[in-house]
Enzyme design. Structure first.
Site, PDB file in Angstrom:
ATOM      1  CD  GLU A   1     -17.248 -20.632 -26.226  1.00  0.00           C
ATOM      2  OE1 GLU A   1     -16.348 -20.722 -27.081  1.00  0.00           O
ATOM      3  OE2 GLU A   1     -18.063 -19.685 -26.209  1.00  0.00           O
TER       4      GLU A   1
ATOM      5  CB  SER B   1     -31.451 -12.954 -26.275  1.00  0.00           C
ATOM      6  OG  SER B   1     -31.878 -13.758 -25.191  1.00  0.00           O
TER       7      SER B   1
ATOM      8  CE  LYS C   1     -24.964 -17.262 -27.189  1.00  0.00           C
ATOM      9  NZ  LYS C   1     -23.884 -16.608 -26.426  1.00  0.00           N
TER      10      LYS C   1
END
Lengths: 397, 255
Positions: free
Chosen positions: A111, A377, A89
């Site tokens: 969000e 990830s 991220k």
């Protein structure tokens, strides 16, 4: 077949910007300028230097020997879990915060579902000294309390989304509404390859560093800059978009996207959008989403809060419809088993999201001479509670 | 000339009231519209409840959630409108989100709406470019008006584009906000004046944040009238009969 969006943001039938007119000036301004800004030399220099020194890139491409033996193939793990804040991220939030700075925006909204994107956003706003408001479904705030505390420690205000089902989809609605109410000073930092054009393309570009590094690392380790298969999990689809990006046009590479089947496709508790969804509009994008026959968007379910989204990005909808991507699913239980397996074989605790990608190894045909990259990830610290709760079942088996 | 165009030709200070179909109770829609008409309201905007209404604030969101829990469907809204049409010629606009039309089938939706006596549509997340390219011919042929929104951030060139694509009227959003935020109408005067001076093709109605007599009167100074939504939905939440709530509320706007 083309896998880049056209000037209006369409990947084949999917994408575009289906937004209230109130958002048009902001989104249109971004659309006109994003390529020029992120393509500039000064932007690239700052972006790359922060990826290296702040996020800790490049992340390793690790040959998982024992996992490879188990599946009788060659498994490489792209270690996005080793990034600062524990997941891919941060690649996107660094990119977008630099863009927001160049646009002169002082207030950042985002969000978050599980809180990973919220933490990555709060991290870069702390770094840049910008105000940060993160919308998070009230239900998710209770489920992911440690990440709420992390965001607050980083100086962000976490606002509960009280509408609808009080999860990620509603947090996204609230962030969009906030942007409508603050069009002048606020930048909306979206966390995945979703939303109105140009967000899906912009986020994919920031995440494309994953496959850019993979090319070089595979060349060094295998003598070829591409693998036979890449496996990544898909909620909205940002880590998959990054892992696939530089191989979209290379047909020798099979792109495998793994969605969360939750309790099973027929259980009514699933987040497998391509298998249970249909075409429509969600969060300003024409794509595949889970809905009823009246067009009301339904609530997804997955053990993994990061895959708990009722849509997928328009790039993925296009990969699915065109057949370029192979879409499959993994249930909660399959993901848990894959996580325990990786932990015991390789000493790596993966995030529950990434565990869905790992679960695909047991569900596809593999050969000894193939090279398979699994995009790992994120790391599993945030999921320890779920892992501990289910561990005894695993050990009994 | 359809009912909307007729109204604008013959009346000033138009009061358009928004209601969510199926709220507070599933079958209240018909009675609410009839009472609004009895109370002198000029036009109604019937909201099709949606799970994810991006342009709406908490009050209309809540009314949508309740209406969906009441099991409201598009076909039921259409049959309620048909019921209203048996005894009323009040101009009716339907407001909803594009995904609802997509699942119904866009063409089928337009045909059904026209057939039931709907006069105009507001679909806030349908981009004007896609509308003009794909749906304009069909919508116009059916005699429906498509109404687009402009906001204080909309540039003049785009206002002209949206005005050109609209018919019936142009929806002037009073300030940068979702529905239901009380807007400072005084502050927006220069914006309203700018729009007035543009001499647009369509008459104007000001909406978002119009909640009382004062904001309604201000809107009427700069436009052909105003649209009230959230304040009316809140009035319906009060105890008492629908008839009483409607008439009491309209009296506060037009004493």
């Amino acid at each position: 077949m083309n896998y880049q969006p056209d000037t209006k943001g369409f990947y084949g039938d999917f994408g575009g910007a289906f937004i209230p007119e109130l958002l048009y000036p902001n989104v249109e301004f971004l659309r006109k300028h994003y390529l020029e800004i992120i393509g500039s030399e000064s932007f690239q220099k700052e972006f790359n230097s922060l990826l290296q020194d702040f996020a800790g890139r490049p992340t390793p491409l690790y040959f998982a020997k024992r996992l490879s033996e188990k599946y009788n193939t060659n498994v490489f793990l792209k270690r996005e879990d080793l990034n600062h804040t524990g997941a891919h991220k941060i690649n996107n939030t660094i990119g977008q915060i630099l863009l927001a700075q160049r646009l002169g925006k002082k207030r950042i909204i985002a969000e978050t579902g599980a809180g990973q994107h919220g933490v990555a956003t709060a991290t870069v706003t702390a770094l840049m000294g910008l105000q940060c408001v993160v919308y998070m479904g009230k239900v998710d705030m209770e489920r992911q309390a440690p990440n709420v505390a992390r965001m607050q420690m980083l100086g962000a205000e976490v606002r509960p989304a009280l509408s609808g089902s009080q999860t990620l989809k509603d947090a996204t609605n609230e962030a969009i509404r906030d942007w409508i109410n603050h069009p002048e000073d606020t930048y909306y930092l979206i966390g995945s390859v979703v939303g109105p054009h140009p967000y899906p393309d912009m986020v994919a570009r920031f995440q494309s560093v994953i496959s850019e590094e993979m090319k070089q690392q595979l060349q060094e380790k295998t003598g070829r800059d591409y693998p036979d298969k890449i496996i990544a999990c898909v909620g909205g689809g940002s880590n998959a978009a990054g892992a696939f990006y530089h191989y979209l046009d290379n047909k020798k590479v099979e792109l495998i996207a793994v969605e969360a089947e939750g309790l099973g496709l027929k259980s009514g508790h699933t987040a497998a959008t391509t298998q249970t969804g249909s075409e429509g509009i969600i969060h300003g994008s024409r794509t595949l989403l889970m809905q009823n026959e009246e067009g009301q968007i339904t609530e997804p379910y997955s053990i993994s809060a990061g895959l708990d989204y009722p849509g997928i990005g328009p790039l993925h909808a296009h990969l699915f419809k065109s057949g370029r991507g192979r879409f499959m699913g993994a249930t909660d239980q399959e993901a848990l088993n894959a996580a325990y397996e990786l932990t015991r074989l390789e000493g790596i605790i993966p995030a529950l999201e990434s565990a869905h990608a790992l679960a695909a190894l047991g569900k596809i045909e593999l050969t000894k001479d193939e090279n398979v990259v699994v995009n790992l990830s994120g790391r599993g610290d945030k999921d320890l509670q779920a892992y501990i709760k289910n561990l005894s079942d695993f050990e009994k088996d | 000339m359809n009912r909307i165009e007729n109204l604008f030709q013959n009346k000033k200070n138009i009061l358009n009231i928004y209601l969510t179909a199926g709220y507070p109770k599933l079958n209240d829609t018909v009675e609410i519209v009839k009472e609004l008409e009895n109370a002198g309201v000029d036009m109604v905007e019937i909201g099709m409840p949606f799970s994810d209404p991006l342009a709406d604030g908490p009050v209309i969101q809540h009314s949508s959630t309740v209406a969906l829990k009441n099991c409201m469907t598009l076909n039921l809204i259409f049959s309620q409108i048909q019921e209203i049409r048996k005894s009323s010629d009040i101009p009716i606009i339907m407001m909803g989100y594009f995904n609802q039309l997509m699942q119904y089938g866009e063409e089928a939706f337009f045909e059904k709406a026209a057939h039931c006596g709907v006069d105009g549509l507001i679909i806030p997340d349908l981009p004007v470019e896609i509308y003009s390219e794909t749906y304009n011919d069909k919508v116009k042929k059916l005699g429906l008006d498509m109404i687009f929104l402009i906001s204080p951030q909309t540039e003049n060139e785009r206002i002209r584009l949206l005005d050109e694509a609209s018919s019936g009227f142009l929806y002037v959003v009073s300030s940068a906000s979702t529905t239901g935020k009380i807007s400072n109408m005084e502050q927006e005067k220069s914006y309203f004046e700018r729009i007035q001076k543009m001499k647009l093709k369509n008459p104007l109605l000001i909406g978002f944040g119009i909640s009382d007599k004062k904001s309604y009167d201000t809107a009427c100074n700069y436009a052909s009238g105003a649209i009230i939504g959230s304040a009316f939905i809140r009035a319906l939440e009060k105890n008492g009969s629908i008839k009483q709530s409607v008439h009491e509320f309209i009296k506060t706007i037009r004493p």
